[in-house]
Design a protein around this motif. Structure first.
Motif, PDB file in Angstrom:
ATOM      1  N   ASP A  62     -12.752  -1.135 -11.936  1.00 42.97           N
ATOM      2  CA  ASP A  62     -12.597  -2.252 -12.863  1.00 42.97           C
ATOM      3  C   ASP A  62     -11.175  -2.796 -12.814  1.00 42.97           C
ATOM      4  O   ASP A  62     -10.955  -3.995 -12.973  1.00 42.97           O
ATOM      5  N   VAL A  63     -10.214  -1.889 -12.645  1.00 43.58           N
ATOM      6  CA  VAL A  63      -8.796  -2.232 -12.607  1.00 43.58           C
ATOM      7  C   VAL A  63      -8.161  -1.431 -11.481  1.00 43.58           C
ATOM      8  O   VAL A  63      -8.520  -0.269 -11.260  1.00 43.58           O
ATOM      9  N   VAL A  64      -7.198  -2.031 -10.780  1.00 43.48           N
ATOM     10  CA  VAL A  64      -6.468  -1.359  -9.714  1.00 43.48           C
ATOM     11  C   VAL A  64      -5.005  -1.246 -10.143  1.00 43.48           C
ATOM     12  O   VAL A  64      -4.408  -2.234 -10.571  1.00 43.48           O
ATOM     13  N   ILE A  65      -4.456  -0.046 -10.030  1.00 43.45           N
ATOM     14  CA  ILE A  65      -3.040   0.181 -10.333  1.00 43.45           C
ATOM     15  C   ILE A  65      -2.346   0.495  -9.017  1.00 43.45           C
ATOM     16  O   ILE A  65      -2.711   1.458  -8.333  1.00 43.45           O
ATOM     17  N   ALA A  66      -1.350  -0.330  -8.676  1.00 47.50           N
ATOM     18  CA  ALA A  66      -0.652  -0.186  -7.393  1.00 47.50           C
ATOM     19  C   ALA A  66       0.736   0.388  -7.585  1.00 47.50           C
ATOM     20  O   ALA A  66       1.573  -0.202  -8.264  1.00 47.50           O
ATOM     21  N   LEU A  67       0.947   1.562  -6.984  1.00 45.55           N
ATOM     22  CA  LEU A  67       2.269   2.155  -6.905  1.00 45.55           C
ATOM     23  C   LEU A  67       2.865   1.737  -5.570  1.00 45.55           C
ATOM     24  O   LEU A  67       2.165   1.164  -4.735  1.00 45.55           O
ATOM     25  N   PRO A  68       4.151   2.028  -5.334  1.00 49.55           N
ATOM     26  CA  PRO A  68       4.726   1.643  -4.042  1.00 49.55           C
ATOM     27  C   PRO A  68       3.949   2.245  -2.871  1.00 49.55           C
ATOM     28  O   PRO A  68       3.409   3.347  -2.971  1.00 49.55           O
ATOM     29  N   GLY A  69       3.896   1.497  -1.798  1.00 41.53           N
ATOM     30  CA  GLY A  69       3.189   1.933  -0.602  1.00 41.53           C
ATOM     31  C   GLY A  69       3.543   1.035   0.562  1.00 41.53           C
ATOM     32  O   GLY A  69       4.541   0.322   0.523  1.00 41.53           O
ATOM     33  N   LEU A  70       2.680   1.044   1.548  1.00 39.01           N
ATOM     34  CA  LEU A  70       2.920   0.237   2.745  1.00 39.01           C
ATOM     35  C   LEU A  70       1.754  -0.721   2.950  1.00 39.01           C
ATOM     36  O   LEU A  70       1.172  -1.206   2.001  1.00 39.01           O
ATOM     37  N   TYR A  71       1.405  -0.978   4.196  1.00 40.97           N
ATOM     38  CA  TYR A  71       0.402  -1.987   4.517  1.00 40.97           C
ATOM     39  C   TYR A  71      -0.999  -1.652   4.007  1.00 40.97           C
ATOM     40  O   TYR A  71      -1.735  -2.551   3.611  1.00 40.97           O
ATOM     41  N   GLY A  72      -1.370  -0.380   3.998  1.00 47.38           N
ATOM     42  CA  GLY A  72      -2.681  -0.017   3.464  1.00 47.38           C
ATOM     43  C   GLY A  72      -2.780  -0.363   1.989  1.00 47.38           C
ATOM     44  O   GLY A  72      -3.790  -0.909   1.531  1.00 47.38           O
ATOM     45  N   THR A  73      -1.716  -0.068   1.241  1.00 44.10           N
ATOM     46  CA  THR A  73      -1.682  -0.408  -0.186  1.00 44.10           C
ATOM     47  C   THR A  73      -1.688  -1.921  -0.365  1.00 44.10           C
ATOM     48  O   THR A  73      -2.396  -2.449  -1.232  1.00 44.10           O
ATOM     49  N   LEU A  74      -0.919  -2.613   0.459  1.00 44.72           N
ATOM     50  CA  LEU A  74      -0.886  -4.073   0.381  1.00 44.72           C
ATOM     51  C   LEU A  74      -2.270  -4.665   0.650  1.00 44.72           C
ATOM     52  O   LEU A  74      -2.683  -5.622  -0.013  1.00 44.72           O
ATOM     53  N   SER A  75      -3.004  -4.068   1.576  1.00 47.11           N
ATOM     54  CA  SER A  75      -4.357  -4.574   1.846  1.00 47.11           C
ATOM     55  C   SER A  75      -5.258  -4.352   0.638  1.00 47.11           C
ATOM     56  O   SER A  75      -6.088  -5.210   0.304  1.00 47.11           O
ATOM     57  N   LYS A 119     -10.185  -8.754  -9.259  1.00 44.91           N
ATOM     58  CA  LYS A 119      -9.935  -7.530 -10.021  1.00 44.91           C
ATOM     59  C   LYS A 119      -8.524  -7.609 -10.614  1.00 44.91           C
ATOM     60  O   LYS A 119      -7.596  -8.069  -9.939  1.00 44.91           O
ATOM     61  N   PRO A 120      -8.328  -7.138 -11.841  1.00 53.28           N
ATOM     62  CA  PRO A 120      -6.962  -7.048 -12.357  1.00 53.28           C
ATOM     63  C   PRO A 120      -6.198  -5.998 -11.542  1.00 53.28           C
ATOM     64  O   PRO A 120      -6.699  -4.902 -11.304  1.00 53.28           O
ATOM     65  N   VAL A 121      -4.988  -6.350 -11.112  1.00 52.89           N
ATOM     66  CA  VAL A 121      -4.156  -5.440 -10.331  1.00 52.89           C
ATOM     67  C   VAL A 121      -2.823  -5.281 -11.057  1.00 52.89           C
ATOM     68  O   VAL A 121      -2.091  -6.260 -11.241  1.00 52.89           O
ATOM     69  N   ILE A 122      -2.537  -4.061 -11.459  1.00 53.35           N
ATOM     70  CA  ILE A 122      -1.306  -3.754 -12.180  1.00 53.35           C
ATOM     71  C   ILE A 122      -0.255  -3.294 -11.184  1.00 53.35           C
ATOM     72  O   ILE A 122      -0.481  -2.378 -10.404  1.00 53.35           O
ATOM     73  N   ASP A 123       0.903  -3.924 -11.235  1.00 51.56           N
ATOM     74  CA  ASP A 123       2.032  -3.611 -10.358  1.00 51.56           C
ATOM     75  C   ASP A 123       2.906  -2.579 -11.052  1.00 51.56           C
ATOM     76  O   ASP A 123       3.653  -2.890 -11.966  1.00 51.56           O
ATOM     77  N   LEU A 124       2.795  -1.323 -10.628  1.00 53.75           N
ATOM     78  CA  LEU A 124       3.631  -0.244 -11.158  1.00 53.75           C
ATOM     79  C   LEU A 124       4.634   0.171 -10.087  1.00 53.75           C
ATOM     80  O   LEU A 124       5.105   1.297 -10.042  1.00 53.75           O
ATOM     81  N   ILE A 175      -0.248  -8.076 -12.274  1.00 54.54           N
ATOM     82  CA  ILE A 175       0.256  -7.944 -13.633  1.00 54.54           C
ATOM     83  C   ILE A 175       1.354  -6.887 -13.591  1.00 54.54           C
ATOM     84  O   ILE A 175       1.086  -5.721 -13.295  1.00 54.54           O
ATOM     85  N   LYS A 176       2.580  -7.270 -13.893  1.00 58.40           N
ATOM     86  CA  LYS A 176       3.711  -6.342 -13.814  1.00 58.40           C
ATOM     87  C   LYS A 176       3.737  -5.437 -15.044  1.00 58.40           C
ATOM     88  O   LYS A 176       3.648  -5.907 -16.176  1.00 58.40           O
ATOM     89  N   ALA A 177       3.828  -4.136 -14.813  1.00 62.93           N
ATOM     90  CA  ALA A 177       4.011  -3.150 -15.883  1.00 62.93           C
ATOM     91  C   ALA A 177       5.373  -2.501 -15.682  1.00 62.93           C
ATOM     92  O   ALA A 177       5.696  -2.060 -14.577  1.00 62.93           O
ATOM     93  N   GLU A 178       6.150  -2.455 -16.726  1.00 61.85           N
ATOM     94  CA  GLU A 178       7.499  -1.877 -16.637  1.00 61.85           C
ATOM     95  C   GLU A 178       7.509  -0.364 -16.828  1.00 61.85           C
ATOM     96  O   GLU A 178       8.500   0.282 -16.538  1.00 61.85           O
ATOM     97  N   SER A 179       6.388   0.182 -17.329  1.00 58.00           N
ATOM     98  CA  SER A 179       6.328   1.620 -17.582  1.00 58.00           C
ATOM     99  C   SER A 179       4.885   2.087 -17.452  1.00 58.00           C
ATOM    100  O   SER A 179       3.950   1.280 -17.447  1.00 58.00           O
ATOM    101  N   GLY A 210       3.297   3.713 -19.782  1.00 58.41           N
ATOM    102  CA  GLY A 210       2.653   3.386 -21.052  1.00 58.41           C
ATOM    103  C   GLY A 210       2.144   1.951 -21.069  1.00 58.41           C
ATOM    104  O   GLY A 210       1.025   1.687 -21.512  1.00 58.41           O
ATOM    105  N   GLU A 211       2.967   1.029 -20.583  1.00 57.74           N
ATOM    106  CA  GLU A 211       2.548  -0.371 -20.534  1.00 57.74           C
ATOM    107  C   GLU A 211       1.375  -0.548 -19.571  1.00 57.74           C
ATOM    108  O   GLU A 211       0.426  -1.285 -19.860  1.00 57.74           O
ATOM    109  N   ALA A 212       1.403   0.153 -18.451  1.00 56.95           N
ATOM    110  CA  ALA A 212       0.286   0.078 -17.497  1.00 56.95           C
ATOM    111  C   ALA A 212      -1.007   0.539 -18.152  1.00 56.95           C
ATOM    112  O   ALA A 212      -2.057  -0.095 -17.981  1.00 56.95           O
ATOM    113  N   MET A 213      -0.960   1.622 -18.928  1.00 55.96           N
ATOM    114  CA  MET A 213      -2.170   2.134 -19.576  1.00 55.96           C
ATOM    115  C   MET A 213      -2.670   1.184 -20.663  1.00 55.96           C
ATOM    116  O   MET A 213      -3.874   1.053 -20.860  1.00 55.96           O
ATOM    117  N   GLU A 214      -1.775   0.497 -21.355  1.00 52.91           N
ATOM    118  CA  GLU A 214      -2.201  -0.506 -22.337  1.00 52.91           C
ATOM    119  C   GLU A 214      -2.956  -1.635 -21.636  1.00 52.91           C
ATOM    120  O   GLU A 214      -3.988  -2.104 -22.120  1.00 52.91           O
TER     121      GLU A 214
END
Length: 152
Positions: free
Chosen positions: A90-103, A113-118, A127-131, A133-137
């Motif tokens: 339902d939601v994707v949370i992206a941590l740092p990664g490389l090309y596979g993550t970018l894909s 899909k909502p994609v949270i940038d962590l 959607i940028k999350a600064e923490s 906690g903010e990502a989980m909200e």
């Protein structure tokens, strides 16, 4: 909820992924990852230790799954499995990664899909999350919206 990020990750970031997996499980969500190491394994560990369900969608065979995966799905699709990872969430949370993550980010955005940038992706549409906690909200708000959409 899908967590995506690097398959090879330093411990500092793995601790963030473990905590993210733990919180996802504690809020009653199923964690979906690519099932391998790095961020995927750390998030899986956090979720499983918190009593959650972890689905690993593997690029090859099920036997390659990290030890914290509850349900291993071997696709034999290589990086093509990234589409299944994000389509299943339902939601994707992206941590740092490389090309596979970018894909995975690009596919999720293409699928609306909502994609949270962590991490520090700075990709339009995320959607940028600064923490954490903010990502989980954001997860809770976006997850409820997605569930309503599925019920029609």
């Amino acid at each position: 909820m899908a967590v995506v990020g690097a398959g090879d990750y330093e411990e500092k970031r793995c601790s963030l992924a473990r905590e993210l997996g733990r919180r996802i499980a504690q809020t009653g969500h199923v964690l979906i990852t690519g099932g391998l190491g790095g961020v995927m394994e750390a998030a899986s560990q956090g979720a499983k230790e918190a009593g959650g369900v972890v689905v690993g969608i593997l690029p090859g065979e099920r036997e390659a799954a990290n030890p914290y995966v509850t349900v291993a799905i071997g696709t034999g699709m290589g990086h093509g499995r990234n589409a299944i990872v994000v389509r299943s969430a339902d939601v994707v949370i992206a941590l740092p990664g490389l090309y596979g993550t970018l894909s995975e980010i690009a596919l999720a955005l293409k699928m609306d899909k909502p994609v949270i940038d962590l991490g520090d992706w700075n990709v339009d549409g995320m959607i940028k999350a600064e923490s954490l906690g903010e990502a989980m909200e954001i997860v809770e708000a976006k997850g409820k919206t997605a569930a309503r959409r599925r019920r029609g």
